[in-house]
Design an enzyme around this catalytic site. Sequence first.
Site, PDB file in Angstrom:
ATOM      1  N   HIS A   1      14.117  -2.875  11.550  1.00 33.53           N
ATOM      2  CA  HIS A   1      15.542  -2.548  11.732  1.00 33.53           C
ATOM      3  C   HIS A   1      16.325  -3.702  12.356  1.00 33.53           C
ATOM      4  CE1 HIS A   1      14.741   1.520  10.600  1.00 33.53           C
ATOM      5  NE2 HIS A   1      13.972   1.770  11.646  1.00 33.53           N
TER       6      HIS A   1
ATOM      7  N   HIS B   1     -21.283   9.281 -28.345  1.00 32.15           N
ATOM      8  CA  HIS B   1     -21.063   9.877 -29.671  1.00 32.15           C
ATOM      9  C   HIS B   1     -22.110  10.948 -29.999  1.00 32.15           C
ATOM     10  CE1 HIS B   1     -17.916   7.104 -30.593  1.00 32.15           C
ATOM     11  NE2 HIS B   1     -18.700   6.043 -30.579  1.00 32.15           N
TER      12      HIS B   1
END
Length: 1067
Positions: A220, A647
Amino acid sequence: MSSPPPLPTRHSNGDSKKTPPLSNIVTRNGARKAKIQTRARSAGTVKASASVITAKRKAQQKKKSTIETVLRDHYQITMESKTKVKGPTGFVTEPRMVEHKCLWDENYPENPGRLISVINRCIELNLIEQCREICPRPATEEEIHELHDTSVYEMLEKTHKNNNLEYLEELSSRFDAIYIHPSTHELALLAVGSTIELVDHILRGEVQNGAAFIRPPGHHAMRAEPCGYCFYNNVAIAAQHAMKKYDLNRILIVDWDVHHGQATQQMFYDDPRVVYFSVHRYEHGSFWPNLRQSNFDYIGSGKGEGFNFNVPLNKIGMKDADYLAIWDQLLLPMAFEYQPELVLVSAGYDAAIGCPEGEMQVTPACYATLTHALMGVCPRVGVALEGGYCLASLAEGAALTLRTLLGHPPPALEALSEPCDSIRESILNCIYAHRKHWRCFNYQPTYSIDTTVKNVCDVDKEKHTVVVRWEGDETKPEKYETRNCYPIQDSETKRQITERLEHLRMVTDLKLAQHPVCYIYDEAMLKHFNICEPGHVECPQRILRIHERHMDFGLLERVHVLAGARATDRDILAVHSPEHLQRLKDLSTMKLRDLHSKKDTYDSVYFHPDSLESAAVAAGCVIKMVEAVMSGAAGCGACVVRPPGHHADGGAPSGFCLLNNVAAGARRAARSARRVLLLDWDVHHGNGTQAITYADNRILYISIHRYDNGAFFPHSKAADYTAVGEGKGEGFNVNIPWNKRGMGDAEYLAAFTQVVMPIAREYNPDLVLVSAGFDACVGDPLGGCKVTPECYGLMTHMLRSLAGGRVILCLEGGYNVTSISYAMVMCTKALLGDPIELHYDPKATCHWSAQESINDVIRVHKKYWKNLKFQVALPLEDVLEQSRAKVDESKWEMSIEDGLANLSLDRKCSDGIHCGTDDEDNAGSSKETKTLVDFLSENMQAIVDGEMFAVVPLPGCPHLDSLYAIPANVRFEQGVKCVDCDHTLENWVCLQCYVTACGRHINGHMSAHYTATQHPLSLSLADLSVWCYPCDAYIDNPLLYDAKNNAHKCKFGEEMPWCYRDGVQMQ
């Protein structure tokens, strides 16, 4: 499989260059040139001008100059990473920083207890002793003056050792939320200097990352005044130092403090070398610091426009899911595109559970996950402490941040809630404000806010309204409160917070595995090979080269090597049928001829007498690794196995796969794990794994694969995004199908941030299994994609934020032994915490086809996964600047007869460009207006004889419904290459996905694009005509003005004249 294009023929110096045949068409410029040449010849020899001679000399010198072309080796980054291992984590603090305190209010929230609690928790977890401690030092006056005015330094210097409390309090009252202690100036300088020292150590390579646990905080602190507990801006000054001393050009500052770091924003608001990204409580300006500039529409200015991100939180109670959505939807896509050279974090923990100022609900473990994600963006990460005012959550959040920087995986989070509607609004607002500056924000559709404009398909769109709301007050008082100016929690609230944090500490698993990374490989898997086809791509050399590469990189000394194991019949039968197992057993006694003929029974497989032994060992290795990880003996693991498995379904081998290794591992894991994520990034869809897990909600299967609309192996519609699972497993099958070759890092990272990670976080798995096929890697002969080895490493790193880091990689496909060995090495290095860096490519963009696939997946799966709620249409117009004019849609209707009658051939533009001729003679003469009908009537015989032809476009067609409003960042530029070839002159633009392709008279790639995508309308960049493929006709309609005008502005630099009936306007 398509064959690669032939290499270009090399010409020797003696070869003559062939020129294209001369055209029979005589153009106006050609005629003028011929006339000049004729006059020159008739005038005899003419001495060339000095300017021509100079130009020729320059051309000759240019020909002689050497042009250097740098060809990048796709494996260069991986080869260079051989010596880049996980470096130390730096740590810097200074015990004297606890001296800074408020002398007139002992309850002030920014107090010494904050730093004390953080250090104590780090000591409890033995974190500091794992770090390389960095000596703190004060910043010099010159370093402060880089970003702060001299007046601030001089003012604070006067307070040093000044014990006049009345003076200090009065001085403090001049600034917002400030108290000054006699030691404040000295300690503030130490905070800045310590942050600079951390950055220096990181950029010199002495540490890989680090944390500066310091106070007072800094984000800040503005140039000319202290503010919000901050005096000098620690992170901003360190960033400025990095740019000045190390010449950095890309720094990312992430500010997750709950208060907006307005000062950091102001310091770099016009600087493109810094991206400032802030997530903060805003509540439309009613929350401190009560500034308009904290809203999403403040995106930077000048050269820095687009480099400032504000994500305003407009309600309290934000949770982990909200912050992680910000990371996935905003921060990570932008950061992967920006590719910073340094990441600095303003790490405030006042959004954590229990903080009275933040009132948010972020768990301490979430900060570890946020930090881990940033380490994937750039390994050089520096964290500097900012706010946080609940000591317990502050200490835990900061300690877990440091633990993550040390390379430990983030702890598993609690089950995530749905991101709230308020955060969706903020995220969409940010995307809208930044999408014209970043290519990564292209997943939301668009709509027009002009309700009178027909926006095709808008009825079906969920629309987001962008609104800038301000409910704050920027009035500043003459003096600020210095006492009792902070929120206070009652005893009951504190008790509930304490119970909640104690519960979180109990359930957060911080135990470390006996072996952080395990590795498994067995030579028995080399026995399976193709006897009849020695050059087959699925060969033993695949795993042999991977294993050798691991040895070459010295990785086997850094991991714990497990001995191989063979899967039992019981393990195999958990995923395969008895008939399938028996057929594999029978292979060992078959003759060679029978083995060779048997392969024809199945799709893309071969057999060997030892095939079952190799396959059983591959599955057994995966199962053994699963057992090691689930028992806590291993933290994560890499399985270098073959033959591949994904697969193979329950009853048959397929695609080089005999037994489904990962499915067997997942089934074993499901005995103790409640949820298993099975991610398949092999370029081929794991149809076997999908079939086995399709109805199982204990296993989430996600596959990223090439599909090509069903034309790519395994040629099944089940690989499309519409296959979502069945029964209890509905929603637990996610296919991300690529419909073209060439997908690379940008596309895979987009799939991760938009689909994989949001779904995976919501699923919250206990274990992550990866079907790690590397046939999408660059150079693979089957995949045709371009994923780099380091991208596989980055994806592995991202997955480590799940399941407490329990990730197991199991080799599947990949048939370039160089590519797969490097890719697997990078994955193992990622498991070890080594730095992973991508090649910097500022122009890398996710292909439109991949974006389309991702959007299809989200559209189908958003009803199953609440994290996929950000696919909402955004306004096309710039609603932040101006409103758009209304359009009366009733005026759009126009008959072809009216159009022809109103079209004048003699109406000229002021510059002679838009009327299609450069004949400017008699531009000011007055004569009777001739319509197109008149012209056609006069030339009808020429049309009949074929000397002329007329094309009368249709005034409309049903396929205009496919049009969307064109996004502001889309430009129909001239000279863009065809997406499939290098042609630039006769190209068309698809008006649905905006891809550029050549016309049917060149190579016909736009026609092929229509065949593949069914996108009906395309616009010619040559003459701005629009062709509809289904209607097989040209179309001219006011709805097309937006597209034509876009191309016209790119081609001529100005708006296209309105050529439709008077009164009809398209905005």
